[in-house]
Scaffold this active site. Structure first.
Site, mmCIF file in Angstrom:
data_model
loop_
_atom_site.group_PDB
_atom_site.id
_atom_site.type_symbol
_atom_site.label_atom_id
_atom_site.label_comp_id
_atom_site.label_asym_id
_atom_site.label_seq_id
_atom_site.Cartn_x
_atom_site.Cartn_y
_atom_site.Cartn_z
ATOM 1 N N GLY A 13 0.767 -1.236 0.000
ATOM 2 C CA GLY A 13 0.000 0.000 0.000
ATOM 3 C C GLY A 13 0.799 1.288 0.000
ATOM 4 O O GLY A 13 0.321 2.314 0.494
ATOM 5 N N SER A 14 1.993 1.290 -0.600
ATOM 6 C CA SER A 14 2.781 2.529 -0.577
ATOM 7 C C SER A 14 2.135 3.631 -1.418
ATOM 8 O O SER A 14 2.148 4.806 -1.021
ATOM 9 C CB SER A 14 4.216 2.270 -1.043
ATOM 10 O OG SER A 14 4.268 1.897 -2.408
ATOM 11 N N ASN A 15 1.544 3.278 -2.565
ATOM 12 C CA ASN A 15 0.835 4.296 -3.350
ATOM 13 C C ASN A 15 -0.409 4.778 -2.612
ATOM 14 O O ASN A 15 -0.738 5.970 -2.637
ATOM 15 C CB ASN A 15 0.453 3.734 -4.721
ATOM 16 C CG ASN A 15 1.516 3.980 -5.767
ATOM 17 O OD1 ASN A 15 2.021 5.084 -5.890
ATOM 18 N ND2 ASN A 15 1.866 2.952 -6.511
ATOM 19 N N ILE A 97 -7.583 -9.165 -12.026
ATOM 20 C CA ILE A 97 -8.195 -8.797 -13.295
ATOM 21 C C ILE A 97 -9.692 -8.676 -13.066
ATOM 22 O O ILE A 97 -10.331 -9.611 -12.589
ATOM 23 C CB ILE A 97 -7.878 -9.841 -14.378
ATOM 24 C CG1 ILE A 97 -6.377 -9.855 -14.669
ATOM 25 C CG2 ILE A 97 -8.666 -9.533 -15.647
ATOM 26 C CD1 ILE A 97 -5.956 -10.925 -15.648
ATOM 27 N N HIS A 114 0.058 2.075 -13.578
ATOM 28 C CA HIS A 114 0.785 0.963 -14.195
ATOM 29 C C HIS A 114 2.242 1.360 -14.372
ATOM 30 O O HIS A 114 2.532 2.455 -14.881
ATOM 31 C CB HIS A 114 0.163 0.619 -15.542
ATOM 32 C CG HIS A 114 0.825 -0.549 -16.204
ATOM 33 N ND1 HIS A 114 0.620 -1.851 -15.803
ATOM 34 C CD2 HIS A 114 1.715 -0.608 -17.229
ATOM 35 C CE1 HIS A 114 1.339 -2.663 -16.551
ATOM 36 N NE2 HIS A 114 2.013 -1.937 -17.421
ATOM 37 N N GLU A 148 -10.353 -3.606 -21.533
ATOM 38 C CA GLU A 148 -9.088 -4.111 -22.071
ATOM 39 C C GLU A 148 -7.967 -3.778 -21.104
ATOM 40 O O GLU A 148 -7.774 -2.614 -20.742
ATOM 41 C CB GLU A 148 -8.809 -3.496 -23.443
ATOM 42 C CG GLU A 148 -7.600 -4.105 -24.132
ATOM 43 C CD GLU A 148 -7.409 -3.586 -25.542
ATOM 44 O OE1 GLU A 148 -6.462 -4.075 -26.213
ATOM 45 O OE2 GLU A 148 -8.181 -2.719 -25.978
#
Length: 207
Positions: A13-15, A97, A114, A148
């Site tokens: 959870g650093s972000n 996903i 990403h 996608e």
């Protein structure tokens, strides 16, 4: 009206912590009426949940291993998210996903980070693949989530150099530092765009 943000994590959870700290400064609440309402994980053992609790954020876990299908898990996850009436759902190291139905339910308010300069290197092992391809730069992308994988509209990007002799671990550390900077800023920009649209809509209605 309060704008709730729900963050989804799978690991440390650093972000998430970078986003919570940015929101906790009061700037988002003052400018946009926004706050991080909850941090949820598909792994009850995710250390990021304890980190979020330490930052004063409510947490929850929906263990994907307890469900027989992706659709069943996504339905349970959606129920947990929707309990907070989110304006924005933020994927911050959420390693699942998502089904098309889940993505459609949050269309326009679901974003991801990403660790590559999309459209290059969607999927996993981005740093190793960038090095093996001989790239001179790598980086990070914040994008809207669509059905996608890693192909939604790009909201923000930041580049870092690939240095001679780089390992995937060394490159990952430099990219992660940029993730912590760019993700809170991209969310703030998203909130600001929404605020501008609301002002414009109000202005056009009063003409």
């Amino acid at each position: 009206m309060q704008k709730n943000i729900v963050i989804l994590i799978s690991g440390g959870g650093s972000n998430m912590a970078a986003i919570v700290r940015a929101a906790g400064s009061g700037r988002w609440a003052d400018r946009f009426g926004a706050r991080v309402a909850a941090v949820l994980s598909n792994k009850p053992e995710a250390t990021g949940l304890q980190l979020a609790q330490g930052l004063g954020i409510p947490t929850g876990a929906i263990d994907h291993r307890a469900f027989e299908s992706r659709e069943a898990f996504d339905a349970a996850l959606s129920a947990a998210i929707d309990a907070h009436a989110p304006a924005l759902v933020v994927l911050a190291g959420f390693m699942r996903i998502l089904t098309p139905g889940f993505v459609a339910h949050y269309a326009g308010r679901l974003i991801n980070i990403h660790p590559s300069l999309l459209p290059a290197f969607p999927g996993l092992h981005t740093h190793r693949r960038a090095i093996e391809a001989g790239c001179r730069v790598a980086g990070v992308t914040v994008h809207e989530v669509t059905a996608e994988l890693d192909h939604g509209p790009i909201l923000a990007q930041s580049a870092v150099p690939v240095l001679p002799g780089d390992s995937a671990e060394a490159l990952s550390a430099r990219v992660l530092a940029q993730e912590h900077r760019i993700y809170p800023q991209a969310i703030e920009d998203w909130l600001a765009r929404g605020a501008r649209v609301k002002v414009l809509a109000s202005g056009s209605g009063s003409a």
